[in-house]
Design a protein around this motif. Structure first.
Motif, PDB file in Angstrom:
ATOM      1  N   UNK A 240     -28.562  25.450  15.054  1.00  0.00           N
ATOM      2  CA  UNK A 240     -29.357  24.231  14.897  1.00  0.00           C
ATOM      3  C   UNK A 240     -30.085  23.898  16.196  1.00  0.00           C
ATOM      4  N   UNK A 241     -29.376  23.954  17.315  1.00  0.00           N
ATOM      5  CA  UNK A 241     -30.003  23.672  18.610  1.00  0.00           C
ATOM      6  C   UNK A 241     -31.132  24.636  18.920  1.00  0.00           C
ATOM      7  N   UNK A 242     -30.930  25.903  18.616  1.00  0.00           N
ATOM      8  CA  UNK A 242     -31.967  26.911  18.849  1.00  0.00           C
ATOM      9  C   UNK A 242     -33.179  26.650  17.958  1.00  0.00           C
ATOM     10  N   UNK A 243     -32.922  26.339  16.696  1.00  0.00           N
ATOM     11  CA  UNK A 243     -34.020  26.062  15.759  1.00  0.00           C
ATOM     12  C   UNK A 243     -34.843  24.868  16.228  1.00  0.00           C
ATOM     13  N   UNK A 244     -34.169  23.781  16.567  1.00  0.00           N
ATOM     14  CA  UNK A 244     -34.872  22.562  16.988  1.00  0.00           C
ATOM     15  C   UNK A 244     -35.647  22.823  18.284  1.00  0.00           C
ATOM     16  N   UNK A 245     -35.063  23.576  19.194  1.00  0.00           N
ATOM     17  CA  UNK A 245     -35.751  23.896  20.455  1.00  0.00           C
ATOM     18  C   UNK A 245     -37.003  24.727  20.197  1.00  0.00           C
TER      19      UNK A 245
ATOM     20  N   UNK B 282     -38.740  24.922  17.408  1.00  0.00           N
ATOM     21  CA  UNK B 282     -39.737  24.096  16.712  1.00  0.00           C
ATOM     22  C   UNK B 282     -40.448  23.163  17.700  1.00  0.00           C
ATOM     23  N   UNK B 283     -39.709  22.637  18.666  1.00  0.00           N
ATOM     24  CA  UNK B 283     -40.318  21.741  19.659  1.00  0.00           C
ATOM     25  C   UNK B 283     -41.317  22.514  20.523  1.00  0.00           C
ATOM     26  N   UNK B 284     -40.920  23.694  20.984  1.00  0.00           N
ATOM     27  CA  UNK B 284     -41.828  24.514  21.794  1.00  0.00           C
ATOM     28  C   UNK B 284     -43.070  24.868  20.979  1.00  0.00           C
ATOM     29  N   UNK B 285     -42.871  25.256  19.732  1.00  0.00           N
ATOM     30  CA  UNK B 285     -44.002  25.589  18.861  1.00  0.00           C
ATOM     31  C   UNK B 285     -44.959  24.391  18.723  1.00  0.00           C
ATOM     32  N   UNK B 286     -44.389  23.217  18.518  1.00  0.00           N
ATOM     33  CA  UNK B 286     -45.213  22.019  18.372  1.00  0.00           C
ATOM     34  C   UNK B 286     -46.030  21.721  19.618  1.00  0.00           C
ATOM     35  N   UNK B 287     -45.407  21.884  20.792  1.00  0.00           N
ATOM     36  CA  UNK B 287     -46.124  21.610  22.034  1.00  0.00           C
ATOM     37  C   UNK B 287     -47.168  22.689  22.327  1.00  0.00           C
ATOM     38  N   UNK B 288     -46.835  23.951  22.042  1.00  0.00           N
ATOM     39  CA  UNK B 288     -47.790  25.035  22.274  1.00  0.00           C
ATOM     40  C   UNK B 288     -49.006  24.878  21.370  1.00  0.00           C
TER      41      UNK B 288
ATOM     42  N   UNK C  31     -39.919  16.538  18.247  1.00  0.00           N
ATOM     43  CA  UNK C  31     -38.917  17.015  19.208  1.00  0.00           C
ATOM     44  C   UNK C  31     -37.813  15.966  19.393  1.00  0.00           C
ATOM     45  N   UNK C  32     -38.207  14.707  19.490  1.00  0.00           N
ATOM     46  CA  UNK C  32     -37.228  13.628  19.629  1.00  0.00           C
ATOM     47  C   UNK C  32     -36.326  13.555  18.397  1.00  0.00           C
ATOM     48  N   UNK C  33     -36.930  13.603  17.220  1.00  0.00           N
ATOM     49  CA  UNK C  33     -36.166  13.561  15.967  1.00  0.00           C
ATOM     50  C   UNK C  33     -35.200  14.742  15.886  1.00  0.00           C
ATOM     51  N   UNK C  34     -35.668  15.930  16.257  1.00  0.00           N
ATOM     52  CA  UNK C  34     -34.797  17.107  16.260  1.00  0.00           C
ATOM     53  C   UNK C  34     -33.631  16.942  17.213  1.00  0.00           C
ATOM     54  N   UNK C  35     -33.905  16.398  18.398  1.00  0.00           N
ATOM     55  CA  UNK C  35     -32.839  16.170  19.381  1.00  0.00           C
ATOM     56  C   UNK C  35     -31.812  15.174  18.850  1.00  0.00           C
ATOM     57  N   UNK C  36     -32.274  14.133  18.180  1.00  0.00           N
ATOM     58  CA  UNK C  36     -31.357  13.149  17.588  1.00  0.00           C
ATOM     59  C   UNK C  36     -30.466  13.815  16.542  1.00  0.00           C
ATOM     60  N   UNK C  37     -31.053  14.693  15.726  1.00  0.00           N
ATOM     61  CA  UNK C  37     -30.272  15.386  14.693  1.00  0.00           C
ATOM     62  C   UNK C  37     -29.229  16.291  15.343  1.00  0.00           C
ATOM     63  N   UNK C  38     -29.596  17.006  16.399  1.00  0.00           N
ATOM     64  CA  UNK C  38     -28.634  17.882  17.092  1.00  0.00           C
ATOM     65  C   UNK C  38     -27.513  17.054  17.703  1.00  0.00           C
ATOM     66  N   UNK C  39     -27.846  15.969  18.355  1.00  0.00           N
ATOM     67  CA  UNK C  39     -26.824  15.120  18.984  1.00  0.00           C
ATOM     68  C   UNK C  39     -25.912  14.508  17.920  1.00  0.00           C
ATOM     69  N   UNK C  40     -26.504  14.001  16.848  1.00  0.00           N
ATOM     70  CA  UNK C  40     -25.693  13.425  15.770  1.00  0.00           C
ATOM     71  C   UNK C  40     -24.781  14.484  15.153  1.00  0.00           C
ATOM     72  N   UNK C  41     -25.300  15.696  14.999  1.00  0.00           N
ATOM     73  CA  UNK C  41     -24.486  16.776  14.447  1.00  0.00           C
ATOM     74  C   UNK C  41     -23.355  17.138  15.404  1.00  0.00           C
TER      75      UNK C  41
END
Length: 172
Positions: free
Chosen positions: A126-131, A133-139, A149-159
């Motif tokens: 999950x952490x790798x996927x979210x990371x 996706x965030x890099x892809x979004x910024x690139x 990226x923020x939403x993904x980080x929240x999901x990883x932390x909550x998980x």
């Protein structure tokens, strides 16, 4: 007293929900109930793999070969043991990520942390996927990259905090 390799430490049954499910299957159907549970899990797992492959446009022969190789690889560990719950939880995680539906993932981890210790590998994926996706979004300079990226980080932390949702709490 139950661990011969770490007799100085208390035994923690982190897979207690798996044992409850196995006990219920055994109570209902005995050994046949346990085997039926295992077979149903296998069918669901491979049906999910086939559905994702077909959704993504994979050809029939590539899908069949992949499922066959997965079945051969999983067969030594496909027994009535708690790891079959990790196989199922991992498949569900992949389905959710494939559909880019993140909100139920912390709930998946609340269950997974009480089913089998494989949740740690799932959390890494999950952490790798979210990371990624965030890099892809910024690139790609997506206008929603920072929010996603923020939403993904929240999901990883909550998980990750799902580890607190066990009978052992912080001691776990």
């Amino acid at each position: 007293t139950y661990t011969f390799t770490a007799s100085e430490y208390p035994w923690i049954n982190q897979e207690w929900v798996s044992e409850v499910i196995f006990a219920a299957a055994a109570r209902v159907g005995g050994g046949s109930g346990l085997v039926t549970l295992k077979i149903v899990f296998g069918l669901v797992l491979f049906a999910a793999a086939i559905a994702i492959a077909r959704r993504r446009g994979a050809g029939l022969s590539a899908t069949a070969l992949t499922v066959l190789l997965a079945a051969v690889s999983l067969s030594p560990g496909w027994s009535v043991r708690p790891q079959i719950f990790s196989y199922m939880a991992f498949a569900l995680l992949i389905i959710l990520l494939d559909r880019d539906v993140l909100w139920p993932i912390p709930l998946l981890f609340v269950a997974w942390v009480n089913l089998h210790a494989g949740f740690v590998a799932g959390l890494a994926v999950l952490g790798l996927y979210v990371s990624c996706k965030a890099v892809e979004g910024f690139v790609r300079r997506s206008p929603s990259a920072a929010r996603d990226a923020f939403y993904g980080a929240v999901v990883v932390i909550a998980s990750g905090t799902a580890i607190l949702c066990t009978p052992y709490g912080l001691a776990f």
